[in-house]
Write an enzyme that holds these catalytic residues in place. Sequence first.
Site, PDB file in Angstrom:
ATOM      1  N   ILE A   1       6.281  39.776  -3.800  1.00 29.40           N
ATOM      2  CA  ILE A   1       6.816  38.572  -3.157  1.00 29.40           C
ATOM      3  C   ILE A   1       7.250  37.546  -4.193  1.00 29.40           C
ATOM      4  O   ILE A   1       6.461  37.133  -5.045  1.00 29.40           O
ATOM      5  CB  ILE A   1       5.771  37.962  -2.206  1.00 29.40           C
ATOM      6  CG1 ILE A   1       5.289  39.008  -1.203  1.00 29.40           C
ATOM      7  CG2 ILE A   1       6.355  36.750  -1.494  1.00 29.40           C
ATOM      8  CD1 ILE A   1       6.386  39.725  -0.447  1.00 29.40           C
ATOM      9  N   LYS A   2       8.523  37.145  -4.103  1.00 29.40           N
ATOM     10  CA  LYS A   2       9.055  36.136  -5.014  1.00 29.40           C
ATOM     11  C   LYS A   2       8.798  34.740  -4.450  1.00 29.40           C
ATOM     12  O   LYS A   2       9.146  34.448  -3.309  1.00 29.40           O
ATOM     13  CB  LYS A   2      10.560  36.337  -5.231  1.00 29.40           C
ATOM     14  CG  LYS A   2      10.910  37.542  -6.072  1.00 29.40           C
ATOM     15  CD  LYS A   2      12.400  37.667  -6.300  1.00 29.40           C
ATOM     16  CE  LYS A   2      12.872  36.764  -7.404  1.00 29.40           C
ATOM     17  NZ  LYS A   2      14.298  37.031  -7.764  1.00 29.40           N
ATOM     18  N   ILE A   3       8.197  33.917  -5.285  1.00 31.63           N
ATOM     19  CA  ILE A   3       7.927  32.521  -4.939  1.00 31.63           C
ATOM     20  C   ILE A   3       8.531  31.647  -6.030  1.00 31.63           C
ATOM     21  O   ILE A   3       8.268  31.853  -7.223  1.00 31.63           O
ATOM     22  CB  ILE A   3       6.413  32.242  -4.855  1.00 31.63           C
ATOM     23  CG1 ILE A   3       5.743  33.125  -3.795  1.00 31.63           C
ATOM     24  CG2 ILE A   3       6.154  30.760  -4.592  1.00 31.63           C
ATOM     25  CD1 ILE A   3       6.017  32.724  -2.379  1.00 31.63           C
TER      26      ILE A   3
ATOM     27  N   VAL B   1      11.038  40.677  -3.373  1.00 35.10           N
ATOM     28  CA  VAL B   1      11.665  40.136  -2.164  1.00 35.10           C
ATOM     29  C   VAL B   1      11.253  38.677  -2.028  1.00 35.10           C
ATOM     30  O   VAL B   1      10.056  38.364  -2.061  1.00 35.10           O
ATOM     31  CB  VAL B   1      11.229  40.944  -0.922  1.00 35.10           C
ATOM     32  CG1 VAL B   1      11.814  40.337   0.336  1.00 35.10           C
ATOM     33  CG2 VAL B   1      11.633  42.413  -1.056  1.00 35.10           C
TER      34      VAL B   1
END
Length: 220
Positions: free
Chosen positions: A87-89, A59
């Site tokens: 978590i997508k960064i 996400v």
Amino acid sequence: MKLFLDTAITDEIKHGLELWNIDGVTTNPRHVMTSGKPFRTVIAEIAELFAGTDKPISVEVNPHLTDWKAMAEEGRELAALSPNFVIKIGVSEPGFRAIRELTGAGVRVNATLIHSVAQAWHAARSGATYVSPFLGWKDQFGEDSTTLIRDVRTMLDNYGYASQIIASALRNTNQVSASAVAGAHCATAAFAVYADSMKSPYTAHGEAIFRDSWDKTPTE
């Protein structure tokens, strides 16, 4: 190589879980927009589909964020919504700093939009759980993408980084195959790409011959 489905459409995910035994899902802002649902609504629906499993759901934080503290804060908030969330960064100078902050707090991170070995190296040394080299766009604009996965895998193995490669933005069966041969730990692609990868005109030709032979053969 693990099979991740690149989508936020829940019907596609349900199909993938039932028939393909998918290993996880990756989403991005474009996928969420395509779903036609609000961001928080769709990620909650996806999380429900994976409840009770350890399969990851990537996400992405708000792509407008440029301050690493804000990225990390939103990342922690999203991670708290589901144990499946990764978590997508996006890779960048503040992005790498946010990755270090999140991984230090025990939050899994998928470093996305990687287009070079150097970017993958920065992400891996920052502690990213996953590094996501993008293949589709490189091919689209005339660059050879076939060596990127192989070179990133070599870099990770050379230095013992624990990050896993998600071969991303795969546009066709050839890119899926090349990623597997190159040593990607995971692949993520659209529903249609995987559906096509299970077919071959030669298989269809052979099946037609066998059906015809079956029909012409007495059963007793």
